[in-house]
Design a protein around this motif. Structure first.
Motif, PDB file in Angstrom:
ATOM      1  N   ASP A 207      -0.277  -1.335  -2.013  1.00 42.04           N
ATOM      2  CA  ASP A 207       0.540  -1.608  -3.197  1.00 42.04           C
ATOM      3  C   ASP A 207       1.079  -3.038  -3.153  1.00 42.04           C
ATOM      4  OD1 ASP A 207       0.215   0.908  -4.382  1.00 42.04           O
ATOM      5  OD2 ASP A 207       1.847   1.791  -3.227  1.00 42.04           O
TER       6      ASP A 207
ATOM      7  N   MET B  38       9.742  -3.376  -8.001  1.00 43.98           N
ATOM      8  CA  MET B  38       8.824  -2.483  -8.720  1.00 43.98           C
ATOM      9  C   MET B  38       8.690  -1.120  -8.063  1.00 43.98           C
ATOM     10  SD  MET B  38       5.768  -5.031  -9.952  1.00 43.98           S
ATOM     11  CE  MET B  38       4.874  -3.896 -11.005  1.00 43.98           C
ATOM     12  N   PHE B  39       8.779  -1.088  -6.736  1.00 50.36           N
ATOM     13  CA  PHE B  39       8.556   0.187  -6.046  1.00 50.36           C
ATOM     14  C   PHE B  39       9.855   0.873  -5.647  1.00 50.36           C
ATOM     15  CE2 PHE B  39       4.540  -2.004  -5.661  1.00 50.36           C
ATOM     16  CZ  PHE B  39       3.650  -1.000  -5.976  1.00 50.36           C
ATOM     17  N   ALA B  40      10.971   0.274  -6.032  1.00 46.66           N
ATOM     18  CA  ALA B  40      12.263   0.845  -5.626  1.00 46.66           C
ATOM     19  C   ALA B  40      12.417   2.253  -6.186  1.00 46.66           C
ATOM     20  CB  ALA B  40      13.391  -0.053  -6.124  1.00 46.66           C
TER      21      ALA B  40
ATOM     22  N   GLU C 284       3.604  -1.568 -13.748  1.00 43.82           N
ATOM     23  CA  GLU C 284       4.866  -0.819 -13.801  1.00 43.82           C
ATOM     24  C   GLU C 284       4.598   0.585 -14.345  1.00 43.82           C
ATOM     25  OE1 GLU C 284       8.116  -1.884 -13.125  1.00 43.82           O
ATOM     26  OE2 GLU C 284       8.318  -4.007 -13.677  1.00 43.82           O
TER      27      GLU C 284
ATOM     28  N   LYS D 112       4.789   7.726  -9.429  1.00 46.52           N
ATOM     29  CA  LYS D 112       6.035   8.323  -8.927  1.00 46.52           C
ATOM     30  C   LYS D 112       6.233   9.740  -9.459  1.00 46.52           C
ATOM     31  CE  LYS D 112       8.628   4.030  -8.204  1.00 46.52           C
ATOM     32  NZ  LYS D 112       9.523   3.066  -8.862  1.00 46.52           N
TER      33      LYS D 112
ATOM     34  N   ILE E 197       0.251   3.042  -6.347  1.00 44.51           N
ATOM     35  CA  ILE E 197      -0.638   2.651  -7.445  1.00 44.51           C
ATOM     36  C   ILE E 197      -1.850   3.583  -7.495  1.00 44.51           C
ATOM     37  CG2 ILE E 197      -2.189   0.821  -8.282  1.00 44.51           C
ATOM     38  CD1 ILE E 197      -0.022  -1.186  -7.331  1.00 44.51           C
TER      39      ILE E 197
END
Lengths: 410, 144
Positions: free
Chosen positions: A350, A408-410, B25, B32, B77
């Motif tokens: 990532d 972005m990955f928080a 994003e 997620k 991703i």
């Protein structure tokens, strides 16, 4: 007082046209130099000049182009000899790269000198190319492979190495500089200790040769292997240095043209060094252009390059250490300009993908050192490796990029 | 919804974003939200080879002849990409999955961006989903 330095990175960057481009709309930051470096104009020009001016097969042609091509090809051999301070040109064997050099030694030296019960020593931080050929040799011969452990910082443990050494040790194959950690190994000490037991030493110089001053006679290594493409030269060319007496005693690696003296169906006699180990038409163009890379590095000066890269390493280490959750893998006593790191909770893949959208090229994964990753209990790292043309501003870009990744990955 | 209708929907969603940062994003968000694959399915057998991250794919055929997919990865991703593929292909008939032309990859610009490297696992996931579907087709006695 301000120091006046001759090192001008702005001028150097002009010699590398590839750097002057945008990736995804952002100026390219190329931090994947440990994988392969970019090529300066003189190298690119040498390639073009060869194909436009004197492309011919070398060594046996009696026409003018063949003689010119032969002279240039052998000119690179002499330049490579000087670059690593080998005693004689016969000790410089051209290969496709570091991997082929190691395979050549494992196959040829192995066939002649390794038998069941012998021992071969490598270290935990070897690249797969300095593991697998020896494993194959051990499987073939019944020899045993031993591995020098390392500390959490990424230094080999010399005391443990000494314990592994014995009269049974026939070969020690060690990476000079770790591609994953940046560690500069104490190869001179390792070599001297091995020689005390009559063992031979192969030094994998793939990552070292672009950064450190190399003197194979002072090191007293038996073999030294490196690749052109990791030191600003073309891909597909490498050098195997071997002590002449050893190379003489070793059987040929591959059979074919170029490596023979006389062939009949009853008996073939082999050519003398270095040609004995250079079967078939070699990679003439890239070998010729490799000389331009060696000259380019010489012109700027290894010392100046080394000093500048250490500055980048120190700057980068401090800057990256300030990023929350970032952990640097590899904090050896002496390092070249490689920073491997992990960011807590974010997969390296990532990180690599998002940095790429910022125009920043890093390498992610296990870097062909899976046993080393297992040693640290991690699947991989992100790795930024700096070369002579990188700048502190680019490191700032990496830091900004990583802040964005974290967001972005928080 | 049919496979191509869902693909068109996704292409439209991606058309709203100006740059790749925003597209990622979005993919990260999908990643997620993708439910984690139950541990019992995170087997060596369900692992997709050739990816830089660990990727698992589990499929099953229901009584009404539809194939359902679940997937997971330790990289977000790739999870997002798995989520997109699952949204398109899960619940479809095996023969539809096997012959699907996944044009959304090209249309959202992914082919130029990340599908060319096998490390991202997208192509590997598609291949595995199609292979599973072919196997189910055979099981259902359909001509392949």
């Amino acid at each position: 007082m301000e120091l006046v330095t001759a090192y001008n990175v702005t001028d150097i960057r002009k010699d590398f046209p590839i750097l002057n481009q945008t990736v995804h709309g952002k100026p390219l930051v190329y931090f994947d130099n440990a994988a392969t470096t970019q090529k300066p104009l003189p190298v690119i020009q040498a390639l073009t000049e060869y194909y436009q001016g004197y492309n011919a097969n070398i060594h046996r042609g009696i026409h003018t182009l063949a003689e010119k091509a032969t002279a240039e090809y052998e000119g690179t051999r002499e330049a490579a000899r000087q670059f690593i301070n080998a005693a004689q040109r016969e000790e410089i064997i051209f290969t496709r790269g570091t991997t082929e050099g190691i395979n050549l030694v494992a196959a040829s030296f192995g066939r002649a000198f390794i038998k069941a019960g012998d021992e071969i020593i490598i270290s935990t931080m070897e690249h797969h190319s300095n593991i697998v050929p020896w494993q194959m040799l051990c499987e073939e011969t019944g020899a045993k492979l031993s591995v020098i452990p390392i500390t959490d910082e990424g230094d080999i443990i010399l005391e443990e190495y000494e314990k592994l050494l014995s009269e049974k040790t026939k070969m020690v194959a060690l990476v000079y500089v770790s591609n994953s950690l940046g560690t500069i190994n104490p190869v001179k000490q390792v070599i001297d200790l091995a020689h005390g037991y009559g063992a031979r030493v192969l030094v994998d110089g793939a990552q070292a040769t672009a950064h450190l001053d190399i003197d194979v006679q002072a090191l007293d290594c038996d073999f030294y292997v490196f690749s052109s493409h990791k030191m600003y030269g073309p891909t597909g060319v490498g050098v195997l240095y071997g002590k002449k007496a050893l190379l003489e005693a070793m059987p040929p690696y591959q059979g074919g043209g170029e490596m023979i003296k006389d062939v009949s169906f009853e008996r073939t006699t082999y050519n003398e060094l270095p040609y004995k180990f250079e079967a078939g038409t070699p990679n003439i163009a890239d070998t010729v252009a490799f000389k331009a890379a060696l000259q380019y590095v010489n012109n700027i000066g290894k010392a100046a390059i080394g000093e500048y890269e250490q500055e980048l390493l120190a700057y980068g280490t401090e800057a990256l250490s300030g990023i929350p959750g970032l952990r640097i893998i590899g904090q050896a006593r002496e390092k070249i300009s490689v920073i491997s790191f992990r960011v807590e909770g974010i997969h390296h893949q990532d990180i690599g993908i998002i940095l790429d959208t910022q125009g920043i090229a890093v390498r992610t994964g296990h870097h062909c050192t899976q046993p080393l990753m297992q040693r640290f209990g991690i699947p991989g790292t992100s790795r930024a490796s700096f070369a002579m043309y990188n700048t502190k501003e680019e490191i700032d870009r990496l830091v900004q990029g990583l802040h964005k990744v974290r967001k972005m990955f928080a | 919804m049919k496979i191509n209708e869902i693909q068109d929907e996704i292409v439209n969603e991606f058309a709203m974003f100006d740059d790749w940062s925003d597209k990622y994003e979005y993919i990260i968000d999908i990643g997620k939200k993708l439910p984690p694959l139950p541990a019992e399915y995170k087997t060596e057998e369900n692992k997709i080879k050739g990816c830089q991250s660990q990727v698992w794919l589990h499929s099953q055929l229901t009584n009404d002849g539809k194939v359902f997919f679940e997937g997971d990865s330790d990289a977000i991703i790739v999870r997002g990409l798995a989520g997109l593929l699952i949204r398109i292909l899960s619940g479809q008939k095996p023969e539809e999955v096997a012959k699907a032309d996944l044009y959304f990859i090209d249309k959202v610009g992914m082919s130029g961006h990340l599908a060319q490297t096998r490390s991202n696992g997208l192509a590997s996931m598609v291949k595995q989903m199609k292979l599973d579907s072919l196997a189910y087709q055979a099981k259902l006695g359909q001509k392949i």
